[in-house]
Scaffold this active site. Structure first.
Site, short mmCIF file in Angstrom:
data_model
loop_
_atom_site.label_atom_id
_atom_site.label_comp_id
_atom_site.label_asym_id
_atom_site.label_seq_id
_atom_site.Cartn_x
_atom_site.Cartn_y
_atom_site.Cartn_z
N LYS A 246 0.84 -1.20 0.00
CA LYS A 246 0.00 0.00 0.00
C LYS A 246 0.87 1.25 0.00
O LYS A 246 1.91 1.27 0.65
CB LYS A 246 -0.86 0.05 1.27
CG LYS A 246 -2.07 -0.85 1.29
CD LYS A 246 -2.86 -0.64 2.57
CE LYS A 246 -4.04 -1.57 2.68
NZ LYS A 246 -5.07 -1.37 1.65
N ARG A 320 -10.58 -11.03 2.02
CA ARG A 320 -11.48 -12.02 1.43
C ARG A 320 -10.85 -13.42 1.43
O ARG A 320 -11.56 -14.42 1.44
CB ARG A 320 -11.92 -11.57 0.03
CG ARG A 320 -10.81 -11.48 -0.97
CD ARG A 320 -11.20 -10.66 -2.20
NE ARG A 320 -11.26 -9.22 -1.91
CZ ARG A 320 -11.66 -8.30 -2.79
NH1 ARG A 320 -12.05 -8.67 -4.01
NH2 ARG A 320 -11.67 -7.03 -2.46
N1 BES Z 1 -8.18 -3.39 4.37
C1 BES Z 1 -8.34 -3.02 3.01
C2 BES Z 1 -9.62 -2.25 2.73
C3 BES Z 1 -9.79 -0.91 3.37
C4 BES Z 1 -9.04 0.18 2.97
C5 BES Z 1 -10.76 -0.74 4.34
C6 BES Z 1 -9.25 1.41 3.54
C7 BES Z 1 -10.97 0.49 4.92
C8 BES Z 1 -10.20 1.55 4.53
C9 BES Z 1 -8.36 -4.24 2.12
O1 BES Z 1 -7.60 -5.32 2.56
C10 BES Z 1 -7.85 -3.83 0.77
O2 BES Z 1 -6.75 -3.38 0.71
N2 BES Z 1 -8.70 -3.95 -0.25
C11 BES Z 1 -8.36 -3.55 -1.57
C12 BES Z 1 -8.84 -4.61 -2.52
C13 BES Z 1 -8.31 -4.49 -3.93
C14 BES Z 1 -6.81 -4.75 -3.94
C15 BES Z 1 -9.00 -5.50 -4.81
C16 BES Z 1 -9.05 -2.21 -1.85
O3 BES Z 1 -10.12 -1.95 -1.32
O4 BES Z 1 -8.45 -1.42 -2.56
ZN ZN Z 2 -5.56 -5.22 1.95
#
Ligand code: BES
Ligand code: ZN
Ligand code: ZN
Length: 466
Positions: A246, A320
């Site tokens: 990230k 997921r």
């Molecule tokens: N934990 C994050 C989602 C998230 C981000 C929740 C900010 C609340 C605030 C999750 O694990 C994630 O990074 N999801 C990605 C999925 C994508 C890579 C398909 C997302 O939401 O960008």
């Molecule tokens: Zn994530």
């Protein structure tokens, strides 16, 4: 010697009048002229959240707290009250038709502060008098308040002090306090126990922070035929994104990525403490999505408990993956109702913002019950579609499914829910909440930091069901 005349104890408590806009004028008639003049000088009109403090003749204080228009009344507005009142014990004077339980809960939610890391935490010193409540009411309020506080404390605690092992410790505390059974499968034992996706996501974490699968089992006393309710919570102690790392802007808040686990535990604690007539199971995959030589890679193909192969298109879609195994486990427990909580996607916040929680459920009866409970308990949720047209976005050329949806589907919270649906129990109803669990904006009673969401709506729905 003549007997001393008993002196009544000095009155030490203050009084707060909570008033609707429409009632201000009528109530002001009862004030002393000086008090009425002060109220007028401060232009108090009963606007929601407004407060005026006046002196009484006996040295105590009188406060007037605005509730706004009667038809727009929201008991949560009491969250802003304790932080505005001077130190002391306050007796509430309010229209007896209002829900006192809710008001006491709202007060406590507003008085919450997270003081773990400060010598002089900002604590609120106004106390709400409870003498008008009976024992049962007090216990019900305390259970509701401590559930919300548990969720918020866990989410506020940073990952150096709340890794997978500490999530387990919290789960043990909750289970042991209520005589529930708890089993925990840790590290490489996850492979033998058939939680391959939980293992893959969590195996890169440092020693002592190994991935684990937590299972709590509690049957309400004498409730042999009560419904089996399974609560599942995403417990990512910290989400770096893994190798598809990230950016710092996205990583800053990722201590809260165990918010789902915190909510499942908090709700479970509330259910057990109040003895709801259910057979409760709490499932928490607890991991850290870390980076090391052992980390899963983009393009890896994972096994899963359900037997489906999963292509890891993006290691940041880790929630997921661990929920896939947890939901498969839920299906083995013959549930009437499975509810998962997860800070699953950034897209959920884009869709509805930080305060309204998207939920997914194809059982019309449960969905309606949730919507009604959410309105009654002022716990905002919004139903979203498990839109079949986007299912193909999860197709993989060489595996059964992929974890990062194709860009054309766009609706990231929906495609995440569709991914989970492939693993969710087919027995009973299934509900998925895509949580935010955080207040990005600070205001009186709602400090920046963790927020408990959906607990009241879900508890009330289960209570009405059981
Ligand atoms: N934990 C994050 C989602 C998230 C981000 C929740 C900010 C609340 C605030 C999750 O694990 C994630 O990074 N999801 C990605 C999925 C994508 C890579 C398909 C997302 O939401 O960008
Ligand atoms: Zn994530
Ligand atoms: Zn995550």
């Amino acid at each position: 010697m003549p007997k001393a005349i008993p002196v009544p104890p000095a009155k030490t408590s203050h009084t707060v009048f909570a008033v609707f806009e429409d009632d201000v004028a009528a109530l002001a008639i009862a004030l002393k002229p000086a008090q009425a003049a002060f109220l007028t000088a401060r232009a108090f009109t009963g606007k929601p959240g407004s407060l005026v403090v006046l002196p009484a003749d006996d040295g105590t204080l009188i406060a007037w707290f605005g509730l706004g228009a009667r038809k727009a009344y929201n008991p949560l507005s009491f969250r802003s009250l304790p932080g505005q009142l001077p130190k002391g014990v306050w007796v509430l004077n309010v229209d007896p038709a209002l829900d006192l339980h809710f008001i006491h809960v709202a007060w406590a939610l507003g008085a919450y502060s997270f003081g773990r890391y400060k010598e002089t935490p900002k604590t609120i010193e106004a106390v709400l008098d409870e003498t008008g409540l009976d024992k049962g009411q007090r216990a019900a309020i305390a259970a509701e308040v401590s559930a919300h506080a548990l969720a918020r404390d866990m989410v506020n605690t940073p990952a150096n002090d709340l890794g997978p092992a500490e999530i387990e410790a919290c789960a043990r505390t909750v289970a042991e306090a209520h005589g529930a059974k708890i089993t925990v499968t840790t590290g490489d034992d996850l492979l033998a126990a058939n939680y391959p996706s939980v293992h893959a996501v969590g195996r890169a974490a440092a020693p002592g922070r190994e991935p684990r699968f937590i299972e709590i089992t509690w049957d309400a006393p004498g409730a042999l035929d009560a419904p089996v309710v399974v609560l599942v919570g995403k417990g990512v102690a910290f989400d770096t994104g893994g190798l598809d790392i990230k950016p710092s802007s996205g990583m800053g808040l990722m201590k809260k990525d165990m918010g789902g686990a915190a909510h499942a535990l908090a709700l479970g604690q509330w259910i057990m403490e109040t003895g709801l007539s259910v057979r409760l199971r709490i499932l928490i995959p607890a991991v850290e999505n870390a980076i090391s030589g052992g980390a899963m890679r983009p393009s890896d193909i994972l096994a899963s408990r359900a037997g489906l192969s999963i292509e890891v298109g993006n290691t940041d879609a880790e929630g997921r993956l661990i929920l896939a195994d947890a939901l498969a486990r839920a299906g083995e427990l013959d549930p009437q109702l499975t509810i998962d909580f997860a800070t699953l996607t950034g897209a959920a916040r884009v869709a509805l913002g930080p305060e309204v929680v998207p939920f997914y459920c194809e059982d019309e009866d449960i969905a309606r019950r949730l919507e009604v409970a959410a309105i009654v308990r002022h716990d905002p949720i919004w139903r979203m579609p498990l839109w079949g047209g986007y299912r193909d976005a999860l197709d993989s050329d060489i595996a059964d499914i992929r974890n990062d949806p194709a860009g054309w589907a766009q609706a990231g919270s929906v495609t995440a829910a569709l991914f989970l649906q492939r693993f969710a129990p087919t027995a009973g109803a299934w509900v998925h909440f895509d949580l935010y669990a955080w207040n990005p904006r600070g205001r009186g009673g709602w400090p920046v930091g963790a927020e408990a969401q959906t607990l009241r709506a879900v508890y009330t729905m289960i209570q009405d069901l059981a």
